[in-house]
Design a protein around this motif. Structure first.
Motif, PDB file in Angstrom:
ATOM      1  N   ILE A  74       0.973  -1.052  -0.095  1.00 22.61           N
ATOM      2  CA  ILE A  74      -0.175  -0.014  -0.097  1.00 22.61           C
ATOM      3  C   ILE A  74       0.946   1.194   0.048  1.00 22.61           C
ATOM      4  CG2 ILE A  74      -1.484   1.255   1.413  1.00 22.61           C
ATOM      5  CD1 ILE A  74      -2.763  -1.309   2.187  1.00 22.61           C
ATOM      6  N   GLN A  75       2.029   1.353   0.665  1.00 19.49           N
ATOM      7  CA  GLN A  75       3.010   2.349   0.742  1.00 19.49           C
ATOM      8  C   GLN A  75       3.376   2.621  -0.461  1.00 19.49           C
ATOM      9  OE1 GLN A  75       6.036   1.898   3.753  1.00 19.49           O
ATOM     10  NE2 GLN A  75       6.322   4.023   3.778  1.00 19.49           N
ATOM     11  N   LYS A  76       4.085   1.568  -1.360  1.00 18.08           N
ATOM     12  CA  LYS A  76       4.583   1.803  -2.804  1.00 18.08           C
ATOM     13  C   LYS A  76       3.568   2.189  -3.560  1.00 18.08           C
ATOM     14  CE  LYS A  76       8.156  -1.774  -2.428  1.00 18.08           C
ATOM     15  NZ  LYS A  76       8.759  -3.076  -2.853  1.00 18.08           N
ATOM     16  N   GLU A  77       2.247   1.475  -3.388  1.00 18.60           N
ATOM     17  CA  GLU A  77       1.060   2.410  -4.330  1.00 18.60           C
ATOM     18  C   GLU A  77       0.952   4.069  -4.125  1.00 18.60           C
ATOM     19  OE1 GLU A  77      -1.551   1.893  -7.284  1.00 18.60           O
ATOM     20  OE2 GLU A  77      -0.196   0.437  -6.752  1.00 18.60           O
ATOM     21  N   GLU A  78       0.860   4.146  -2.908  1.00 12.63           N
ATOM     22  CA  GLU A  78       0.507   5.606  -2.592  1.00 12.63           C
ATOM     23  C   GLU A  78       1.788   6.440  -3.066  1.00 12.63           C
ATOM     24  OE1 GLU A  78      -0.098   5.682   1.664  1.00 12.63           O
ATOM     25  OE2 GLU A  78      -1.995   4.951   1.594  1.00 12.63           O
ATOM     26  N   LYS A  79       2.727   5.873  -2.831  1.00 13.68           N
ATOM     27  CA  LYS A  79       4.130   6.796  -3.259  1.00 13.68           C
ATOM     28  C   LYS A  79       3.970   6.788  -5.045  1.00 13.68           C
ATOM     29  CE  LYS A  79       9.398   6.724  -3.070  1.00 13.68           C
ATOM     30  NZ  LYS A  79      10.526   5.992  -2.594  1.00 13.68           N
ATOM     31  N   ARG A  80       3.573   5.628  -5.633  1.00  9.19           N
ATOM     32  CA  ARG A  80       3.473   5.736  -7.097  1.00  9.19           C
ATOM     33  C   ARG A  80       2.560   6.824  -7.747  1.00  9.19           C
ATOM     34  NH1 ARG A  80       0.476   3.856 -10.921  1.00  9.19           N
ATOM     35  NH2 ARG A  80      -0.827   2.714  -9.447  1.00  9.19           N
ATOM     36  N   ILE A  81       1.298   6.671  -6.978  1.00  8.31           N
ATOM     37  CA  ILE A  81       0.380   7.565  -7.153  1.00  8.31           C
ATOM     38  C   ILE A  81       0.792   9.070  -6.801  1.00  8.31           C
ATOM     39  CG2 ILE A  81      -2.049   8.287  -6.688  1.00  8.31           C
ATOM     40  CD1 ILE A  81      -2.768   5.331  -6.107  1.00  8.31           C
ATOM     41  N   LYS A  82       1.395   9.408  -5.821  1.00 10.12           N
ATOM     42  CA  LYS A  82       1.771  10.705  -5.470  1.00 10.12           C
ATOM     43  C   LYS A  82       2.980  11.414  -6.479  1.00 10.12           C
ATOM     44  CE  LYS A  82       3.583  13.217  -1.583  1.00 10.12           C
ATOM     45  NZ  LYS A  82       3.943  13.268  -0.273  1.00 10.12           N
ATOM     46  N   GLU A  83       3.995  10.318  -7.024  1.00  6.01           N
ATOM     47  CA  GLU A  83       4.610  10.750  -7.976  1.00  6.01           C
ATOM     48  C   GLU A  83       3.979  10.982  -9.340  1.00  6.01           C
ATOM     49  OE1 GLU A  83       7.674   7.601  -8.247  1.00  6.01           O
ATOM     50  OE2 GLU A  83       8.785   8.317  -6.426  1.00  6.01           O
ATOM     51  N   GLU A  84       3.245  10.245  -9.743  1.00  3.27           N
ATOM     52  CA  GLU A  84       2.309  10.590 -10.690  1.00  3.27           C
ATOM     53  C   GLU A  84       1.554  11.788 -10.878  1.00  3.27           C
ATOM     54  OE1 GLU A  84      -0.309   7.385 -11.872  1.00  3.27           O
ATOM     55  OE2 GLU A  84       1.384   6.050 -12.195  1.00  3.27           O
ATOM     56  N   LEU A  85       0.983  12.189  -9.509  1.00  7.25           N
ATOM     57  CA  LEU A  85       0.347  13.455  -9.485  1.00  7.25           C
ATOM     58  C   LEU A  85       1.334  14.700  -9.572  1.00  7.25           C
ATOM     59  CD1 LEU A  85      -2.229  12.649  -6.689  1.00  7.25           C
ATOM     60  CD2 LEU A  85      -2.659  13.411  -8.888  1.00  7.25           C
ATOM     61  N   GLU A  86       2.683  14.362  -9.026  1.00  8.30           N
ATOM     62  CA  GLU A  86       3.474  15.560  -9.079  1.00  8.30           C
ATOM     63  C   GLU A  86       3.998  15.643 -10.545  1.00  8.30           C
ATOM     64  OE1 GLU A  86       6.691  14.374  -6.401  1.00  8.30           O
ATOM     65  OE2 GLU A  86       5.431  14.844  -4.529  1.00  8.30           O
ATOM     66  N   LYS A  87       4.220  14.592 -11.303  1.00 12.35           N
ATOM     67  CA  LYS A  87       4.561  14.682 -12.802  1.00 12.35           C
ATOM     68  C   LYS A  87       3.474  15.521 -13.508  1.00 12.35           C
ATOM     69  CE  LYS A  87       7.346  10.569 -13.157  1.00 12.35           C
ATOM     70  NZ  LYS A  87       7.518   9.344 -13.705  1.00 12.35           N
ATOM     71  N   GLU A  88       2.106  15.114 -13.123  1.00 10.47           N
ATOM     72  CA  GLU A  88       1.125  15.850 -13.974  1.00 10.47           C
ATOM     73  C   GLU A  88       0.894  17.273 -13.644  1.00 10.47           C
ATOM     74  OE1 GLU A  88      -2.538  13.989 -13.389  1.00 10.47           O
ATOM     75  OE2 GLU A  88      -1.822  11.987 -14.078  1.00 10.47           O
ATOM     76  N   ASN A  89       1.219  17.608 -12.300  1.00 11.14           N
ATOM     77  CA  ASN A  89       1.263  18.987 -11.885  1.00 11.14           C
ATOM     78  C   ASN A  89       2.365  19.838 -12.380  1.00 11.14           C
ATOM     79  OD1 ASN A  89      -1.080  18.735 -10.296  1.00 11.14           O
ATOM     80  ND2 ASN A  89       0.329  18.197  -8.298  1.00 11.14           N
TER      81      ASN A  89
END
Length: 114
Positions: A74-89
């Motif tokens: 779950i922690q890895k999944e959250e980190k991956r989602i957070k990185e994707e959001l940062e890239k989109e931003n």
């Protein structure tokens, strides 16, 4: 009188033979298997652990390991989602920056000519 003794004797024999019989007691000591809840090595020594407790320890440790793996996933999944959001931003900010620079370039010659 002889008939009365004969009838009474017959009736008593009939009553005894038709009465409810109780089963003979069976020797249960031979049929009982002892079920121990401790380990077979030496259940009376210090540190002997109940079989149920050992099973609970194993189950809980397996559950603990599974929960750790799940938490890590779950922690890895959250980190991956957070990185994707940062890239989109970042992409959105770069696009907005390019648009503002383009608009500034278009406005700059217009102001100079006025």
């Amino acid at each position: 009188m002889k008939n009365l003794f004969f009838v009474a004797g017959t009736f008593s024999i009939l009553f005894i033979s038709c009465s409810k019989r109780e089963p003979a007691p069976v020797d249960d000591n031979q049929n009982i298997k002892m079920q121990y809840d401790t380990t077979a090595i030496d259940s009376f020594s210090a540190g002997a652990t109940s079989v149920d407790i050992v099973r609970q320890i194993r189950m809980s440790s397996q559950r603990y390991q599974d929960s750790l793996k799940e938490a890590l996933r779950i922690q890895k999944e959250e980190k991956r989602i957070k990185e994707e959001l940062e890239k989109e931003n970042k992409k959105k900010q770069e696009e907005e920056k390019k648009k503002t620079e383009k608009e500034d370039k278009e406005k700059a010659p217009v102001k100079a000519s006025v």
